[in-house]
Design a protein around this motif. Structure first.
Motif, PDB file in Angstrom:
ATOM      1  N   ILE A  39       0.861  -1.182   0.000  1.00 27.52           N
ATOM      2  CA  ILE A  39       0.000   0.000   0.000  1.00 27.52           C
ATOM      3  C   ILE A  39       0.897   1.231   0.000  1.00 27.52           C
ATOM      4  N   ARG A  40       0.596   2.166  -0.869  1.00 28.53           N
ATOM      5  CA  ARG A  40       1.343   3.429  -0.851  1.00 28.53           C
ATOM      6  C   ARG A  40       0.460   4.520  -0.256  1.00 28.53           C
ATOM      7  N   ARG A  41       1.088   5.494   0.305  1.00 31.29           N
ATOM      8  CA  ARG A  41       0.340   6.548   0.993  1.00 31.29           C
ATOM      9  C   ARG A  41       1.127   7.842   0.938  1.00 31.29           C
ATOM     10  N   LYS A  42       0.480   8.900   0.521  1.00 32.53           N
ATOM     11  CA  LYS A  42       1.127  10.202   0.488  1.00 32.53           C
ATOM     12  C   LYS A  42       1.393  10.693   1.897  1.00 32.53           C
ATOM     13  N   LYS A  43       2.413  11.499   2.027  1.00 33.37           N
ATOM     14  CA  LYS A  43       2.685  12.108   3.321  1.00 33.37           C
ATOM     15  C   LYS A  43       1.673  13.231   3.550  1.00 33.37           C
ATOM     16  N   SER A  44       1.116  13.276   4.730  1.00 32.67           N
ATOM     17  CA  SER A  44       0.136  14.300   5.049  1.00 32.67           C
ATOM     18  C   SER A  44       0.829  15.642   5.268  1.00 32.67           C
ATOM     19  N   SER A  45       0.314  16.669   4.602  1.00 36.66           N
ATOM     20  CA  SER A  45       0.897  18.004   4.745  1.00 36.66           C
ATOM     21  C   SER A  45       0.158  18.846   5.781  1.00 36.66           C
ATOM     22  N   SER A  46      -0.877  18.273   6.389  1.00 36.17           N
ATOM     23  CA  SER A  46      -1.667  19.024   7.364  1.00 36.17           C
ATOM     24  C   SER A  46      -2.192  18.077   8.433  1.00 36.17           C
ATOM     25  N   LEU A  47      -2.297  18.571   9.666  1.00 34.19           N
ATOM     26  CA  LEU A  47      -2.850  17.783  10.760  1.00 34.19           C
ATOM     27  C   LEU A  47      -4.346  17.587  10.597  1.00 34.19           C
ATOM     28  N   PHE A  48      -4.966  18.408   9.737  1.00 31.54           N
ATOM     29  CA  PHE A  48      -6.416  18.366   9.580  1.00 31.54           C
ATOM     30  C   PHE A  48      -6.830  17.668   8.286  1.00 31.54           C
ATOM     31  N   TRP A  49      -5.871  17.084   7.570  1.00 26.80           N
ATOM     32  CA  TRP A  49      -6.166  16.460   6.280  1.00 26.80           C
ATOM     33  C   TRP A  49      -5.881  14.967   6.365  1.00 26.80           C
ATOM     34  N   THR A  50      -6.889  14.164   6.079  1.00 24.59           N
ATOM     35  CA  THR A  50      -6.738  12.713   6.129  1.00 24.59           C
ATOM     36  C   THR A  50      -6.269  12.192   4.780  1.00 24.59           C
ATOM     37  N   VAL A  51      -5.228  11.388   4.805  1.00 27.37           N
ATOM     38  CA  VAL A  51      -4.681  10.809   3.581  1.00 27.37           C
ATOM     39  C   VAL A  51      -5.137   9.363   3.464  1.00 27.37           C
ATOM     40  N   SER A  52      -5.604   8.988   2.292  1.00 31.82           N
ATOM     41  CA  SER A  52      -6.142   7.645   2.088  1.00 31.82           C
ATOM     42  C   SER A  52      -5.056   6.661   1.683  1.00 31.82           C
ATOM     43  N   ASP A  53      -5.266   5.398   2.055  1.00 37.00           N
ATOM     44  CA  ASP A  53      -4.403   4.316   1.593  1.00 37.00           C
ATOM     45  C   ASP A  53      -4.704   4.036   0.123  1.00 37.00           C
ATOM     46  N   VAL A  54      -3.671   3.723  -0.646  1.00 35.08           N
ATOM     47  CA  VAL A  54      -3.843   3.352  -2.051  1.00 35.08           C
ATOM     48  C   VAL A  54      -3.280   1.942  -2.244  1.00 35.08           C
ATOM     49  N   PRO A  55      -4.138   0.909  -2.236  1.00 33.68           N
ATOM     50  CA  PRO A  55      -3.648  -0.455  -2.440  1.00 33.68           C
ATOM     51  C   PRO A  55      -3.152  -0.625  -3.880  1.00 33.68           C
ATOM     52  N   VAL A  56      -2.103  -1.413  -4.049  1.00 35.18           N
ATOM     53  CA  VAL A  56      -1.573  -1.696  -5.389  1.00 35.18           C
ATOM     54  C   VAL A  56      -1.537  -3.206  -5.582  1.00 35.18           C
ATOM     55  N   ASP A  57      -1.569  -3.613  -6.828  1.00 37.80           N
ATOM     56  CA  ASP A  57      -1.596  -5.036  -7.144  1.00 37.80           C
ATOM     57  C   ASP A  57      -0.177  -5.608  -7.173  1.00 37.80           C
ATOM     58  N   ILE A  58       0.564  -5.349  -6.097  1.00 39.67           N
ATOM     59  CA  ILE A  58       1.947  -5.809  -5.957  1.00 39.67           C
ATOM     60  C   ILE A  58       2.108  -6.359  -4.540  1.00 39.67           C
ATOM     61  N   SER A  59       2.765  -7.485  -4.428  1.00 41.49           N
ATOM     62  CA  SER A  59       3.019  -8.107  -3.128  1.00 41.49           C
ATOM     63  C   SER A  59       4.432  -7.789  -2.670  1.00 41.49           C
ATOM     64  N   LEU A  60       4.648  -7.876  -1.357  1.00 35.84           N
ATOM     65  CA  LEU A  60       5.994  -7.703  -0.816  1.00 35.84           C
ATOM     66  C   LEU A  60       6.955  -8.704  -1.456  1.00 35.84           C
ATOM     67  N   LYS A  61       6.481  -9.921  -1.692  1.00 30.01           N
ATOM     68  CA  LYS A  61       7.333 -10.955  -2.275  1.00 30.01           C
ATOM     69  C   LYS A  61       7.728 -10.630  -3.718  1.00 30.01           C
ATOM     70  N   ASP A  62       6.948  -9.753  -4.385  1.00 30.53           N
ATOM     71  CA  ASP A  62       7.260  -9.383  -5.764  1.00 30.53           C
ATOM     72  C   ASP A  62       8.479  -8.475  -5.872  1.00 30.53           C
ATOM     73  N   ILE A  63       8.878  -7.833  -4.768  1.00 24.44           N
ATOM     74  CA  ILE A  63      10.006  -6.898  -4.834  1.00 24.44           C
ATOM     75  C   ILE A  63      11.232  -7.435  -4.091  1.00 24.44           C
ATOM     76  N   LEU A  64      11.137  -8.675  -3.607  1.00 24.53           N
ATOM     77  CA  LEU A  64      12.254  -9.273  -2.871  1.00 24.53           C
ATOM     78  C   LEU A  64      12.857 -10.437  -3.655  1.00 24.53           C
ATOM     79  N   GLU A  65      14.151 -10.650  -3.443  1.00 28.51           N
ATOM     80  CA  GLU A  65      14.842 -11.786  -4.057  1.00 28.51           C
ATOM     81  C   GLU A  65      14.708 -12.998  -3.134  1.00 28.51           C
ATOM     82  N   PRO A  66      14.063 -14.072  -3.591  1.00 29.15           N
ATOM     83  CA  PRO A  66      13.866 -15.252  -2.735  1.00 29.15           C
ATOM     84  C   PRO A  66      15.193 -15.843  -2.278  1.00 29.15           C
ATOM     85  N   SER A  67      15.215 -16.264  -1.019  1.00 30.15           N
ATOM     86  CA  SER A  67      16.429 -16.884  -0.484  1.00 30.15           C
ATOM     87  C   SER A  67      16.069 -18.093   0.367  1.00 30.15           C
ATOM     88  N   GLY A  68      15.063 -18.830  -0.061  1.00 31.98           N
ATOM     89  CA  GLY A  68      14.632 -20.002   0.688  1.00 31.98           C
ATOM     90  C   GLY A  68      13.121 -20.014   0.845  1.00 31.98           C
TER      91      GLY A  68
END
Length: 249
Positions: A39-68
């Motif tokens: 999930i990616r998420r923008k950094k909030s620039s204000s204490l009064f502004w809620t930032v939404s989660d943006v799910p992506v179709d990518i898994s943690l395992k997709d960006i790691l090199e398998p080692s077992g």
């Protein structure tokens, strides 16, 4: 007015009572979010502004090199939640401006659902084994984009998943009645009455396996190493200042 799906999911999260759980924001995300999803998420620039989660179709395992082989003995607990709620409201109004009118309105709304779900947790041992894997070289394009946009990145650790398909229902009705009287001549009075009934029904069928809510933890990348911040209130930069990617190093 929130959708039947959104209002039902929020009720389910409240019923479970875990403050770290986040309700899924729509049916599309219910199909996208899974354990290890990023999930990616923008950094909030204000204490009064809620930032939404943006799910992506990518898994943690997709960006790691398998080692077992990673032990993934997920911890599952199954539950059944059912509820019905009824609201009723009466409103009366009168107007007198050359004519006398009275209007009464009665609204009634009912929501209900039966949800067979399970909470799927990722044990601590899985994360300790996964952290032996290094980030792919060259750096995945998804991480490059998040670094450039200064987005933080999170991983889904636990999910609330439907064990069976679920029908979410919302029924509402509105009954309006009124009376009107006015004078057309000094000695002639006209009276009338009217009424209307409006009924609406909304249903949404959510298939088995859909994710209703999730927990997420922040990731921190330092060159080709990474870590997961398991403490829920921990918040750092996913890409710490001064830590360049290997391509730019």
């Amino acid at each position: 007015m929130p959708s039947v799906f959104e209002s039902t999911v929020k009720k389910l999260v409240n019923e479970i009572g875990d403050k770290e759980l986040r309700p899924v924001s729509g049916v599309t995300n219910a199909d996208t979010i899974r354990r290890f999803s990023l999930i990616r998420r923008k950094k909030s620039s204000s204490l009064f502004w809620t930032v939404s989660d943006v799910p992506v179709d990518i898994s943690l395992k997709d960006i790691l090199e398998p080692s077992g082989v990673v032990p993934d003995a997920a911890v599952e607990t199954r539950h059944l939640c059912g509820y019905n709620e009824l609201w009723k409201q009466n409103v009366a109004t009168s107007v007198n401006a050359g004519a006398k009118a009275s209007i009464s309105e009665e609204t009634c709304s009912c929501q209900g659902s039966s949800i067979d779900y399970k909470i799927v947790r990722t044990p601590y041992k899985t994360w300790t084994e996964l952290q032996k894997w290094k980030v792919m070289d060259p750096e995945p394009s998804f991480l490059k984009e998040c670094r450039r946009r200064e987005n933080n990145v999170y991983v889904v650790t636990d999910v609330v998943e439907l064990c069976e398909s679920c029908v979410m229902e919302d029924h509402s009705s509105m009954n309006v009645s009124g009376a009107l009287s006015f004078f057309v001549k000094p000695f002639a009075k006209v009276e009338g009455g009217a009424g209307a009934l409006q009924v609406s029904e909304r249903k949404h069928t959510v298939p088995k396996g859909s994710v209703m809510a999730y927990k997420r933890k922040q990731l921190v990348f330092r060159k080709n190493s990474w870590e997961i911040l398991l403490v829920s209130d921990a918040e750092e930069e996913t890409f710490p200042v001064g830590e360049l990617s290997r391509l730019s190093a």
